[in-house]
Design a protein around this motif. Structure first.
Motif, PDB file in Angstrom:
ATOM      1  N   VAL A  99       0.843  -1.192   0.000  1.00  0.00           N
ATOM      2  CA  VAL A  99       0.000   0.000   0.000  1.00  0.00           C
ATOM      3  C   VAL A  99       0.879   1.243   0.000  1.00  0.00           C
ATOM      4  O   VAL A  99       1.994   1.197   0.508  1.00  0.00           O
ATOM      5  N   PRO A 100       0.396   2.309  -0.573  1.00  0.00           N
ATOM      6  CA  PRO A 100      -0.847   2.416  -1.323  1.00  0.00           C
ATOM      7  C   PRO A 100      -0.716   1.786  -2.710  1.00  0.00           C
ATOM      8  O   PRO A 100       0.331   1.862  -3.335  1.00  0.00           O
ATOM      9  N   THR A 101      -1.795   1.172  -3.153  1.00  0.00           N
ATOM     10  CA  THR A 101      -1.926   0.708  -4.530  1.00  0.00           C
ATOM     11  C   THR A 101      -3.131   1.430  -5.113  1.00  0.00           C
ATOM     12  O   THR A 101      -4.193   1.463  -4.493  1.00  0.00           O
ATOM     13  N   LEU A 102      -2.931   2.013  -6.272  1.00  0.00           N
ATOM     14  CA  LEU A 102      -3.976   2.793  -6.933  1.00  0.00           C
ATOM     15  C   LEU A 102      -4.330   2.104  -8.244  1.00  0.00           C
ATOM     16  O   LEU A 102      -3.451   1.832  -9.064  1.00  0.00           O
ATOM     17  N   ILE A 103      -5.624   1.813  -8.412  1.00  0.00           N
ATOM     18  CA  ILE A 103      -6.096   1.085  -9.580  1.00  0.00           C
ATOM     19  C   ILE A 103      -7.147   1.919 -10.312  1.00  0.00           C
ATOM     20  O   ILE A 103      -8.049   2.485  -9.697  1.00  0.00           O
ATOM     21  N   PHE A 104      -7.010   1.956 -11.628  1.00  0.00           N
ATOM     22  CA  PHE A 104      -7.956   2.653 -12.493  1.00  0.00           C
ATOM     23  C   PHE A 104      -8.724   1.602 -13.286  1.00  0.00           C
ATOM     24  O   PHE A 104      -8.118   0.775 -13.974  1.00  0.00           O
ATOM     25  N   VAL A 105     -10.046   1.633 -13.190  1.00  0.00           N
ATOM     26  CA  VAL A 105     -10.912   0.705 -13.919  1.00  0.00           C
ATOM     27  C   VAL A 105     -11.697   1.522 -14.934  1.00  0.00           C
ATOM     28  O   VAL A 105     -12.362   2.492 -14.570  1.00  0.00           O
ATOM     29  N   GLY A 106     -11.602   1.119 -16.197  1.00  0.00           N
ATOM     30  CA  GLY A 106     -12.279   1.849 -17.261  1.00  0.00           C
ATOM     31  C   GLY A 106     -13.787   1.698 -17.194  1.00  0.00           C
ATOM     32  O   GLY A 106     -14.321   0.862 -16.456  1.00  0.00           O
ATOM     33  N   ALA A 107     -14.469   2.484 -17.999  1.00  0.00           N
ATOM     34  CA  ALA A 107     -15.926   2.441 -18.054  1.00  0.00           C
ATOM     35  C   ALA A 107     -16.427   1.073 -18.516  1.00  0.00           C
ATOM     36  O   ALA A 107     -17.560   0.700 -18.250  1.00  0.00           O
ATOM     37  N   ASN A 108     -15.534   0.289 -19.151  1.00  0.00           N
ATOM     38  CA  ASN A 108     -15.889  -1.053 -19.606  1.00  0.00           C
ATOM     39  C   ASN A 108     -15.750  -2.101 -18.493  1.00  0.00           C
ATOM     40  O   ASN A 108     -16.007  -3.282 -18.713  1.00  0.00           O
ATOM     41  N   GLY A 109     -15.308  -1.664 -17.310  1.00  0.00           N
ATOM     42  CA  GLY A 109     -15.177  -2.577 -16.174  1.00  0.00           C
ATOM     43  C   GLY A 109     -13.851  -3.290 -16.083  1.00  0.00           C
ATOM     44  O   GLY A 109     -13.636  -4.089 -15.168  1.00  0.00           O
ATOM     45  N   LEU A 110     -12.919  -2.987 -16.981  1.00  0.00           N
ATOM     46  CA  LEU A 110     -11.619  -3.649 -16.968  1.00  0.00           C
ATOM     47  C   LEU A 110     -10.549  -2.721 -16.398  1.00  0.00           C
ATOM     48  O   LEU A 110     -10.510  -1.526 -16.710  1.00  0.00           O
ATOM     49  N   GLU A 111      -9.660  -3.315 -15.579  1.00  0.00           N
ATOM     50  CA  GLU A 111      -8.569  -2.524 -15.022  1.00  0.00           C
ATOM     51  C   GLU A 111      -7.622  -2.094 -16.135  1.00  0.00           C
ATOM     52  O   GLU A 111      -7.289  -2.873 -17.028  1.00  0.00           O
ATOM     53  N   LYS A 112      -7.189  -0.851 -16.052  1.00  0.00           N
ATOM     54  CA  LYS A 112      -6.160  -0.338 -16.952  1.00  0.00           C
ATOM     55  C   LYS A 112      -4.821  -0.592 -16.276  1.00  0.00           C
ATOM     56  O   LYS A 112      -4.300   0.248 -15.557  1.00  0.00           O
ATOM     57  N   LYS A 113      -4.315  -1.808 -16.483  1.00  0.00           N
ATOM     58  CA  LYS A 113      -3.139  -2.297 -15.755  1.00  0.00           C
ATOM     59  C   LYS A 113      -1.906  -1.417 -15.927  1.00  0.00           C
ATOM     60  O   LYS A 113      -1.099  -1.303 -15.024  1.00  0.00           O
ATOM     61  N   GLU A 114      -1.770  -0.779 -17.078  1.00  0.00           N
ATOM     62  CA  GLU A 114      -0.602   0.072 -17.314  1.00  0.00           C
ATOM     63  C   GLU A 114      -0.616   1.321 -16.429  1.00  0.00           C
ATOM     64  O   GLU A 114       0.401   2.000 -16.282  1.00  0.00           O
ATOM     65  N   LEU A 115      -1.763   1.629 -15.839  1.00  0.00           N
ATOM     66  CA  LEU A 115      -1.870   2.815 -14.979  1.00  0.00           C
ATOM     67  C   LEU A 115      -1.755   2.490 -13.493  1.00  0.00           C
ATOM     68  O   LEU A 115      -1.695   3.391 -12.659  1.00  0.00           O
ATOM     69  N   ARG A 116      -1.740   1.203 -13.152  1.00  0.00           N
ATOM     70  CA  ARG A 116      -1.648   0.797 -11.743  1.00  0.00           C
ATOM     71  C   ARG A 116      -0.382   1.380 -11.134  1.00  0.00           C
ATOM     72  O   ARG A 116       0.678   1.397 -11.752  1.00  0.00           O
ATOM     73  N   THR A 117      -0.513   1.864  -9.909  1.00  0.00           N
ATOM     74  CA  THR A 117       0.611   2.466  -9.211  1.00  0.00           C
ATOM     75  C   THR A 117       0.684   1.926  -7.797  1.00  0.00           C
ATOM     76  O   THR A 117      -0.336   1.809  -7.117  1.00  0.00           O
ATOM     77  N   VAL A 118       1.897   1.627  -7.362  1.00  0.00           N
ATOM     78  CA  VAL A 118       2.143   1.284  -5.963  1.00  0.00           C
ATOM     79  C   VAL A 118       3.062   2.371  -5.426  1.00  0.00           C
ATOM     80  O   VAL A 118       4.159   2.572  -5.937  1.00  0.00           O
ATOM     81  N   GLY A 119       2.583   3.107  -4.426  1.00  0.00           N
ATOM     82  CA  GLY A 119       3.377   4.189  -3.860  1.00  0.00           C
ATOM     83  C   GLY A 119       2.720   5.541  -4.072  1.00  0.00           C
ATOM     84  O   GLY A 119       1.609   5.642  -4.598  1.00  0.00           O
ATOM     85  N   PHE A 120       3.426   6.564  -3.674  1.00  0.00           N
ATOM     86  CA  PHE A 120       2.922   7.929  -3.707  1.00  0.00           C
ATOM     87  C   PHE A 120       2.935   8.500  -5.123  1.00  0.00           C
ATOM     88  O   PHE A 120       3.854   8.256  -5.902  1.00  0.00           O
ATOM     89  N   LEU A 121       1.908   9.271  -5.451  1.00  0.00           N
ATOM     90  CA  LEU A 121       1.845  10.074  -6.675  1.00  0.00           C
ATOM     91  C   LEU A 121       1.493  11.499  -6.276  1.00  0.00           C
ATOM     92  O   LEU A 121       0.623  11.707  -5.437  1.00  0.00           O
ATOM     93  N   ASP A 122       2.152  12.477  -6.902  1.00  0.00           N
ATOM     94  CA  ASP A 122       1.729  13.852  -6.627  1.00  0.00           C
ATOM     95  C   ASP A 122       0.540  14.179  -7.531  1.00  0.00           C
ATOM     96  O   ASP A 122       0.132  13.372  -8.375  1.00  0.00           O
ATOM     97  N   ALA A 123      -0.022  15.343  -7.361  1.00  0.00           N
ATOM     98  CA  ALA A 123      -1.233  15.723  -8.091  1.00  0.00           C
ATOM     99  C   ALA A 123      -1.020  15.696  -9.596  1.00  0.00           C
ATOM    100  O   ALA A 123      -1.872  15.198 -10.345  1.00  0.00           O
ATOM    101  N   ASP A 124       0.106  16.200 -10.081  1.00  0.00           N
ATOM    102  CA  ASP A 124       0.361  16.224 -11.518  1.00  0.00           C
ATOM    103  C   ASP A 124       0.436  14.803 -12.091  1.00  0.00           C
ATOM    104  O   ASP A 124      -0.086  14.538 -13.173  1.00  0.00           O
ATOM    105  N   GLU A 125       1.071  13.902 -11.360  1.00  0.00           N
ATOM    106  CA  GLU A 125       1.196  12.520 -11.830  1.00  0.00           C
ATOM    107  C   GLU A 125      -0.162  11.817 -11.895  1.00  0.00           C
ATOM    108  O   GLU A 125      -0.457  11.111 -12.856  1.00  0.00           O
ATOM    109  N   ILE A 126      -0.978  12.013 -10.864  1.00  0.00           N
ATOM    110  CA  ILE A 126      -2.284  11.342 -10.878  1.00  0.00           C
ATOM    111  C   ILE A 126      -3.195  11.952 -11.938  1.00  0.00           C
ATOM    112  O   ILE A 126      -3.979  11.244 -12.571  1.00  0.00           O
TER     113      ILE A 126
END
Length: 137
Positions: A99-126
């Protein structure tokens, strides 16, 4: 005593960070979002996690992040009890390594694995990740 009272008064007037409207992780909400074609952001965090707190204070309170997440379902999965049965199941389902792990799931219900992040992101990165997640499904 007067300085203490003055200090408390100034602290009360100091703007507090506004939190994102997270819902506790719930599979039913995730399924509902998929039916509605709504993207989902899942924040896997824990009370004892310092980078998780940093995300809340520095990243999730940024007004630009609030604006970017306007049409998203925001879920927070609490992994504080890291070795408990329900948390173990959640970690296994999503292959959570930390943790933290941040996951983005598209409107189609599938995770966008290339966007998964483990750790801190600043506002610009997110914000960059939110924009990429919004680009097509």
């Amino acid at each position: 005593i007067a300085l203490l009272i003055l200090g408390l008064g100034v602290f009360k007037l100091w703007p507090q960070p506004v939190e994102l409207p997270f819902h506790p992780y719930d599979q039913a909400l995730l399924q509902q979002a998929q039916k509605q074609g709504k993207p989902v952001f899942i924040d896997f965090s824990a009370n004892w996690c310092l980078p998780c707190k940093e995300l809340e204070i520095k990243t999730f309170s940024d007004p630009r992040v609030h604006q970017a997440f306007t049409d998203w379902l925001l879920l927070k999965a609490d992994l504080t009890q890291y070795s408990s049965g329900p948390v173990e199941d959640l970690k296994k389902t999503y292959s959570i390594m930390g943790v933290p792990t941040l996951i983005f799931v598209g409107a189609n219900g599938l995770e966008k694995k290339e966007l998964r992040t483990v750790g801190f992101l600043d506002a610009d990165e997110i914000l960059q990740k939110i924009a990429k997640a919004a680009d097509g499904d």
